[in-house]
Motif scaffolding. Sequence first.
Motif, PDB file in Angstrom:
ATOM      1  N   SER A  59       0.844  -1.196   0.000  1.00 45.02           N
ATOM      2  CA  SER A  59       0.000   0.000   0.000  1.00 45.02           C
ATOM      3  C   SER A  59       0.876   1.242   0.000  1.00 45.02           C
ATOM      4  O   SER A  59       2.065   1.180   0.287  1.00 45.02           O
ATOM      5  N   GLY A  60       0.260   2.369  -0.304  1.00 42.41           N
ATOM      6  CA  GLY A  60       0.981   3.647  -0.326  1.00 42.41           C
ATOM      7  C   GLY A  60       0.281   4.604  -1.258  1.00 42.41           C
ATOM      8  O   GLY A  60      -0.348   4.180  -2.218  1.00 42.41           O
ATOM      9  N   ASP A  61       0.364   5.890  -0.944  1.00 42.98           N
ATOM     10  CA  ASP A  61      -0.373   6.891  -1.727  1.00 42.98           C
ATOM     11  C   ASP A  61       0.308   7.156  -3.066  1.00 42.98           C
ATOM     12  O   ASP A  61       1.532   7.287  -3.133  1.00 42.98           O
ATOM     13  N   ARG A  69      -3.885  15.516  -0.785  1.00 39.06           N
ATOM     14  CA  ARG A  69      -3.634  15.669   0.652  1.00 39.06           C
ATOM     15  C   ARG A  69      -2.893  16.976   0.938  1.00 39.06           C
ATOM     16  O   ARG A  69      -3.249  17.717   1.848  1.00 39.06           O
ATOM     17  N   GLY A 103       4.348   6.323   8.340  1.00 39.25           N
ATOM     18  CA  GLY A 103       3.282   6.699   7.396  1.00 39.25           C
ATOM     19  C   GLY A 103       3.170   8.214   7.396  1.00 39.25           C
ATOM     20  O   GLY A 103       2.096   8.779   7.510  1.00 39.25           O
ATOM     21  N   TYR A 109       2.670  16.669   9.993  1.00 41.69           N
ATOM     22  CA  TYR A 109       2.625  16.582  11.455  1.00 41.69           C
ATOM     23  C   TYR A 109       4.033  16.580  12.050  1.00 41.69           C
ATOM     24  O   TYR A 109       4.302  17.243  13.048  1.00 41.69           O
ATOM     25  N   ASP A 126       7.660   6.112   4.996  1.00 34.84           N
ATOM     26  CA  ASP A 126       6.436   5.938   4.212  1.00 34.84           C
ATOM     27  C   ASP A 126       6.805   5.066   3.013  1.00 34.84           C
ATOM     28  O   ASP A 126       7.970   5.003   2.607  1.00 34.84           O
ATOM     29  N   ASP A 148       8.207   0.104   4.682  1.00 33.28           N
ATOM     30  CA  ASP A 148       6.881  -0.504   4.796  1.00 33.28           C
ATOM     31  C   ASP A 148       6.651  -0.836   6.267  1.00 33.28           C
ATOM     32  O   ASP A 148       7.405  -1.615   6.860  1.00 33.28           O
ATOM     33  N   VAL A 149       5.632  -0.241   6.851  1.00 35.41           N
ATOM     34  CA  VAL A 149       5.381  -0.384   8.291  1.00 35.41           C
ATOM     35  C   VAL A 149       5.220  -1.853   8.704  1.00 35.41           C
ATOM     36  O   VAL A 149       5.474  -2.208   9.860  1.00 35.41           O
ATOM     37  N   VAL A 166      -0.231   8.897  12.392  1.00 36.52           N
ATOM     38  CA  VAL A 166      -1.382   9.760  12.120  1.00 36.52           C
ATOM     39  C   VAL A 166      -2.115   9.215  10.902  1.00 36.52           C
ATOM     40  O   VAL A 166      -1.580   9.257   9.785  1.00 36.52           O
ATOM     41  N   PHE A 167      -3.291   8.676  11.097  1.00 32.72           N
ATOM     42  CA  PHE A 167      -4.098   8.110  10.006  1.00 32.72           C
ATOM     43  C   PHE A 167      -3.290   7.109   9.181  1.00 32.72           C
ATOM     44  O   PHE A 167      -3.427   7.064   7.955  1.00 32.72           O
TER      45      PHE A 167
END
Length: 283
Positions: A59-61, A69, A103, A109, A126, A148-149, A166-167
Amino acid sequence: MPVLLPPALELSLDLLRCPTCRTRRLRPDRGALRCPAGHSFDIARHGYAGLLTGTRATSGDDAAMVQARDRFLSTGGYAPIRRAVADLAADSAPERGTVVDVGCGTGYYLSAVLDQLPGARGLGLDTSVRALRAAARAHERAAAATWDVFRPFPLADEAADVVLDVFAPRNPAEFHRVLRPAGRLIVVRPTGRHLAELRSRVPAMVTVDPAKEQRLHRALDPCFEAVVTEQVQYPIDLAEPDALDLVGMTPSARHVSHADLNEDGPLPERVTVSVLVTAYQPR
Ligand SMILES: C[S@@+](CC[C@H](N)C(=O)[O-])C[C@H]1O[C@@H](n2cnc3c(N)ncnc32)[C@H](O)[C@@H]1O
Ligand SMILES: [Zn+2]
């Protein structure tokens, strides 16, 4: 020409461990970071370290989500959340502390936390290289790296005073390993009321599952104990482009078109922002 070592990455070098052999330190060497065993990781010309190599993250934006964003955050719509996170982090960390943002997105933030802690350094992780391009520029003391978390973090044990999430997806065991015993994990997640007016108009925006809070508690409970939780809730006025950006930065709804959104009449002009911000201490 080899990329110079970005100053923020130099500040954070001692935190990092080779992602491949896990225990060895990384040293800068001709535009890359190398461990003594010869594993090598590029430093991108955009300033972040490419620690995630081999198989792709799940996953990832993508670029469009990161842009949406970034535009939305620049309206100040989430500024009260940013303030709450920065205040909690500043209360939790020593002035010369280390803050890891997992992330991290564009670093929105993390940069606020570092502003409140003038001697601290930060590292954002991220999977999204598009997000990291922004994160690597977000603050002069914020380094950025691909990670990758869901994999063991390329970080030393007990290296961080604050871990921010955060989210973003979470990895409680790794959060625990990299935090010092007196450190704090700060988690921000939406409540069921978050953007409810917009969600009801956009079915592809996943509703917040009421059991999610319980799942979070169950996942963190073996490693962490909640110290303080703040609810941050307020209305925001939403111009149409902002509504489109809020939809565009949502993984499940990012392909919803302008026309889809306008099918059932005008979009809400006011929405509720509602999140919980919790600081946890390691058990
Ligand atoms: C909802 S965004 C939040 C970004 C940032 N924390 C913020 O609130 O502005 C989720 C972020 O997690 C990242 N992400 C998704 N899956 C990830 C993974 N497996 N490992 C690390 N980051 C991931 C995305 O690329 C994205 O930047
Ligand atoms: Zn190595």
